[in-house]
Design an enzyme around this catalytic site. Structure first.
Site, PDB file in Angstrom:
ATOM      1  CE1 TYR A 109      -3.483 -41.873 -86.135  1.00 23.52           C
ATOM      2  CE2 TYR A 109      -1.920 -40.770 -84.713  1.00 23.52           C
ATOM      3  CZ  TYR A 109      -2.390 -41.002 -85.906  1.00 23.52           C
ATOM      4  OH  TYR A 109      -1.642 -40.952 -86.743  1.00 23.52           O
TER       5      TYR A 109
ATOM      6  CD  GLU B  60      -4.829 -27.643 -92.356  1.00 21.19           C
ATOM      7  OE1 GLU B  60      -4.974 -27.523 -90.981  1.00 21.19           O
ATOM      8  OE2 GLU B  60      -5.176 -28.320 -93.127  1.00 21.19           O
TER       9      GLU B  60
END
Length: 163
Positions: A93, A153
């Site tokens: 973040y 992924e």
């Protein structure tokens, strides 16, 4: 609003003529109904196909158009910053806030708020944003779904999908 069953759970999908407006694990508020607008129907169908291909390990980048016009401009700018976090990559973040010119704790909190309000999960890949320590934190689909998306992924594409 439409639903789409996936190995991770049922997604609610919606579109405007401009693009996908919703891809969420939250239940649809209205009964699923086929859009009357052919452009909306085509976008929902494209999203379904691409989500299936992504979850099967056959797609790394979504091409379905996304319409974030109903998202607050600052949150839209933050979500757009996710394009720099490629398939299999992660960021924090704070790092995303810094990359967007937002400073300190307040910048990281603004990024967290934008990720929490992301109306187009998976397609706009907020699952790639982690806590500062690299720990999995918050995801509207749940932390188990976030973990599975990240594992997908990172999985070797030469092997068949586990899902």
């Amino acid at each position: 609003m439409h639903t789409h069953d996936t190995p991770l759970g049922t997604l609610s999908l919606a579109a405007s003529a401009a693009g996908l407006t919703r891809c969420s694990f939250r239940p649809a508020l209205a009964r699923p109904e086929r859009p009357t607008d052919p452009a909306e129907a085509a976008i929902v169908d494209q999203a379904r196909r691409e989500l299936d291909d992504y979850l099967a390990g056959r797609l790394r980048e979504f091409t379905v158009p996304v319409d974030l016009s109903n998202v607050d401009p600052e949150r839209r700018r933050i979500l757009a910053g996710l394009t720099e976090v490629g398939y299999g990559g992660t960021t924090s973040y704070g790092a995303l806030a810094t990359a967007l010119g937002m400073v300190g704790y307040e910048g990281a909190r603004a990024v967290g708020a934008a990720m929490a309000a992301n109306p187009v999960l998976i397609v706009v890949p907020c699952h790639r944003v982690l806590g500062a320590s690299g720990k999995l934190t918050g995801y509207a689909g749940g932390l188990e779904v976030k973990r599975r998306l990240l594992e997908l992924e990172l999985h070797d594409r030469a092997e068949p999908s586990l899902w």
